[in-house]
Structure formats: C-alpha cells, structure tokens
Enzyme design. Structure first.
Site, PDB file in Angstrom:
ATOM      1  N   GLU A 264       0.725  -1.490   0.060  1.00 52.37           N
ATOM      2  CA  GLU A 264       0.567   0.289   0.127  1.00 52.37           C
ATOM      3  C   GLU A 264       1.154   1.504   0.245  1.00 52.37           C
ATOM      4  OE1 GLU A 264      -3.204   1.944   3.378  1.00 52.37           O
ATOM      5  OE2 GLU A 264      -1.419   0.263   3.578  1.00 52.37           O
ATOM      6  N   LYS A 325     -10.006  -0.331  -1.584  1.00 53.62           N
ATOM      7  CA  LYS A 325      -9.892  -0.725  -0.317  1.00 53.62           C
ATOM      8  C   LYS A 325     -11.357   0.147  -0.115  1.00 53.62           C
ATOM      9  CE  LYS A 325      -7.410   0.978   4.002  1.00 53.62           C
ATOM     10  NZ  LYS A 325      -6.505   1.481   4.431  1.00 53.62           N
ATOM     11  N   CYS A 376      -4.274  -2.948   4.432  1.00 54.43           N
ATOM     12  CA  CYS A 376      -3.657  -2.756   5.349  1.00 54.43           C
ATOM     13  C   CYS A 376      -5.175  -3.139   6.532  1.00 54.43           C
ATOM     14  CB  CYS A 376      -3.255  -1.031   5.738  1.00 54.43           C
ATOM     15  SG  CYS A 376      -2.946  -0.570   7.260  1.00 54.43           S
TER      16      CYS A 376
END
Length: 521
Positions: A264, A325, A376
């Site tokens: 990321e 995301k 994440c």
C-alpha cells in the site's frame, strides 16, 4: 451524601477493574502475554459481581478505557487527544457490558450468558461507529497458542467466546459462592477446552500447485505523519529493490517469482496521471517480466476524492484489474462530517482528500491463481476477509503501510491479526509493507518470514495454492450472530429476573424504606 458514600464503596471495585483492563492490554503484542486474558476476565467479573447496573456501567467503563489505553497507545502518534478519545469511545462499550453483566452474573446460567455477552460487545465495537474498530478482540492474542487453532473451526468470534469462557470458568472456580460441583465442572470444562483445541489439525498442504511470490519492502525516507511527503522517493525505493531482485534472479542466486507484490502507498502519486511514476512502475514490471501488484493512490472518482488501490500491472498488457480499499480508516483516510468538523479541528486538514471506498472485493486472478487482496487495517474486518474467500481466494495478500506507526507496537499487532486470519481461512498470507512488517504466514499461522522495520527487505517464497475451506469459512458469520443473540437473550433474562430481586447491591446505599429495587449509584 448517600450517593457519595455509595460511590466510595465502589472505588475499590473500580480500582480492580482498571487493573484488570491494564492486564488485558498486556495480553496483546508487543507485550504478547496471551494468557493474561484469562487472568484479567476473572478480575473484571469479581469487580462487577453484585453491583447495580449503574455501578456496573462505571466499573465496565473504567475497565474498557484502561484496556484500550494500554492496547492502542500508538494512536498518540496522531495526537494524545485522539488516543484518549478512542479509549473513551471503546471503553463505553465495556461500560454497557458491565451494566448488563452485573445483572447477568446473578442469573443461574451466567457461565453461558457472560461469554456470549462478551462476543456481543466485540461485535458492537467492530461495527459502530463508522464501521467499527475491531482491534480489541480477545482472539487476536492467541496466534501462538494451541487455543488459537479453534479459529479454523468457529472463526474469530468463536475463539473470542472460548477465551472469555475460560476466564469465566476460572472465575467460577474461584468464586466464593460457587458450589463444589460447579467448581469441579468448571475446572474440567476449562481443561477440556484447552486440551481439545491442541488436538485440532491444521493442514498446510495445497491442491498440488504452488506459486512463487516476491514481497518487496522498499522502505521509506522517514516515519510518522510526514513520511509520504517524499512520495517519489518511496516509489523509487520499491523500484530499486525490485531491480535488485531481478539482478539476483539473473545471477541465479534467487528463483524467479510468478508475481511481485508492492505494498500500500508504494506510490502515493496516481500513475495514470503522472508520467514519471508510470515510467518507474513500467521499468520495474519489464525488468522482472511478471505482473506486479502495485499499491497506488488514485485520483477520484469524485472531486476532492482519492482511492487507495491495488493494481495488477502486467509486463505485456500494462495496468489491468484494480481493487479499491473498501474500508478506509475514519479520521485517517477520510473525515466523517467533514464540513462540520474542519472549521473547528484544523489538524484534520492533514487528512487531505476524502478516500472513497471501493465497491467490490479484492478478488484478483493473476497467472491462473486467485488472490484475495485486503489493504492494511481491512485485515481486521470479518466482512472484507469473508468476501474474498467467497470469491475463491486461494492465497491471501495484505498490502499495508504502517510507516506512520513504525516502532510503536501497531505493526506487531496487525501482524498478529494477520496470523489469526491465516488460521481462520486456511490460506497462506503474503504481506508487503512499505517499511515493515512484511512477511509470509503459512496456513497454520506459523511464520515463514517476518521482516524488520525501516529496512529494505525482499523475500521470495513458494507457497501452496489452496482450494479447500475451513469450517470457519463455511460457517461465515453464523457463530458471531448466534453467540451475540445468546448474549442478548441472557441479558434480557437477567433484567427480567432483576425486577423480582430485593437484595441490595454492594456500592448501593440501603433504602430507607422497603422497595422492589435498590437505589443504584
């Protein structure tokens, strides 16, 4: 005056609850003493036993606030006020638990209702507000424990139930009012839970096929909130590390990967709009001559918006599939009630453009293998992981960027969460981080590779491609829904029974005249 005296009588219990919260926080990384959870829960229940609902609310809040203060001090990187606000917010959920548990402990089936109520509390913290914050679930502490194997059967909520149940059983053994038969049953049940979980087999075998992947940790030029100010340097670091990998492949000292994974924010500049960034990525892709899963921040889709994505960049066809995301972090990647808050909290301007959530799961077929990509903090959310598994993920990928929280304990906590996901899903997890922790976790939760932080790291692994599903994957959300439902039922039954009780609660002043209910603090 009577209320002040009653509050004074509650203070020793509040002190015990605060101590229990601190002990529970030490069960998790970076302290890593998981069995302290089984010490903390009985202490907490001892503090709650016999108090009124209002007393339970106060004691529970004291426990929860302390718990989160010890668990997530890393949020103070954003600001001490942010860390305090989060601890108070999450602590209030345990205040509600304390209010209901104080009455549930008086019900004859309390040994069942209390751990179910704990699961309901974790479900609430993982759901609201703004999509919740599931960081404090008991299950995350048990990746290295035989008890952690239960996650492959009943998932993360079921494992949290088992841990809470063990704490309740310890309390039942030590509780003064427990009959000898109850103590004996509780002792045998606790030993059985731990012993039987150790016998659960966890397979690491694949479907006969393996895939070779390279995780690239290029490192960043700094840490804290400002590290992405040198975004081009971050991208160049990952380019350089990838070119070094290719040199090793050409020299015969490293095997050629089938896919390369960048983390990321490996580019914080949109490669579709910035020619220099695009050229860096294409240079890396052409050098290794295999697809690279690039972590990129893209402009849009709306004005003053951005998206955090994983882009499959092919050496022949160029950029292809994109995963955006789905669960951006509130106040970190977007600001709820932005227009109302920005005039009063200028620090929020550092967040910049709003991160718009993606709409589809990160199911990415690359070279005949289906990867499930989560980014994440998403690894902590059940729904995000469940969706990629439903999409047929054979290998899990976590693209992450923890440079803001480097050396604070947060990367270790996220790595532990990721290990539990490997056990729950029965999938290898490939982790690529800008600055650490990157690594490879086998389907049984064991660690094949774990990088240090704030150093370049490139690791190549051949991992099994798996199609079979664990029981936890097949059950999906059912264990959580059932246990939460049972917790709510237990609380309702306890409240109904409370209406007919006349016994005064510790911490509650005696009524001047007979009454059906005690006067709560």
């Amino acid at each position: 005056m009577e209320r002040l005296k009653a509050l004074g009588r509650l203070l020793p219990r509040l002190v015990v609850a605060v101590a229990a919260g601190a002990v529970l926080g030490l069960a998790f990384e970076p302290h890593d003493h998981p069995w302290l959870a089984v010490v903390a829960i009985p202490l907490f229940l001892a503090a709650l036993n016999g108090v009124s609902m209002k007393g339970g609310l106060l004691i529970g809040a004291g426990f929860g606030i302390t718990y989160y203060a010890v668990l997530v001090p890393w949020l103070s990187v954003i600001g001490g006020d942010a860390a305090i606000a989060l601890a108070v917010l999450e602590g209030l959920f345990y205040g509600v638990f304390g209010a209901f548990a104080s009455q549930t402990l008086k019900h004859r089936l309390w040994i069942l209702w209390v751990p179910c109520l704990w699961v309901a509390t974790e479900y609430a913290t993982a759901s609201v507000p703004f999509g919740g914050f599931p960081w404090g679930r008991l299950a995350w502490a048990f990746a290295d424990s035989p008890l952690g194997k239960l996650a492959s059967l009943v998932g993360i909520p079921g494992l949290s139930f088992a841990v809470a149940l063990l704490g309740v059983l310890v309390y039942a053994v030590l509780r003064r009012r427990s009959a000898l038969s109850v103590r004996a049953v509780a002792l045998v049940a606790g030993i059985a839970v731990v012993g039987l979980s150790a016998l659960i087999p966890l397979s690491t075998a694949g479907n006969g096929k393996t895939v070779t992947a390279a995780m690239v940790q290029g490192n960043v030029p700094g840490k804290g909130l400002e590290f992405l100010g040198r975004a081009r340097t971050v991208t160049r670091n990952h380019l350089s590390a990838t070119l070094d990998l290719q040199k090793q492949v050409e020299a015969g000292t490293q095997i050629k990967p089938d896919v390369v994974i960048w983390p990321e924010n490996s580019t914080d500049i949109d490669p579709f709009l910035d020619l220099e960034t695009r050229q860096d990525i294409e240079q890396a892709v052409k050098a290794v001559d295999v697809p690279i899963l690039v972590g990129a921040v893209l402009e849009g889709p709306g004005p003053n918006e951005r998206q955090t994505t994983g882009i499959v960049w092919d050496p022949v066809t160029g950029p292809g599939q994109i995963y955006a995301k789905r669960h951006p972090v509130p106040f970190g990647e977007y600001i709820p009630f932005r227009d109302q808050l920005l005039p009063y909290i200028k620090r929020l301007e550092m967040v910049g453009r709003q991160t718009a959530p993606g709409k589809v799961p990160g199911v990415l077929p690359i070279g005949g293998v289906t990867y499930g990509d989560v980014i994440c903090f998403e690894v902590a959310y059940d729904g995000v992981v469940a969706d990629v598994m439903k999409g047929g993920a054979q290998v899990l990928v976590v693209q992450t960027n923890n440079a803001t929280y480097g050396d604070t304990g947060q990367p270790e906590q996220q790595f532990a969460i990721t290990r539990m996901r490997a056990i729950e899903t029965g999938r290898t997890v490939l982790i690529a981080s800008t600055s650490g922790i990157s690594g490879v976790i086998r389907p049984d939760g064991t660690v094949e590779h774990k990088s240090s932080q704030f150093v370049p790291d490139v690791y190549v692994a051949s991992v099994p491609v798996r199609d079979g599903k664990t029981l936890a994957t097949m059950l999906g959300g059912w264990p959580q829904w059932i246990l939460t439902g049972l917790g709510i039922i237990g609380a309702v039954l306890a409240l109904l029974a409370r209406r007919n009780r006349k016994d005064p609660d510790p911490g509650t002043p005696p009524a001047a005249t007979p009454s059906r209910e005690t006067v709560p603090v």
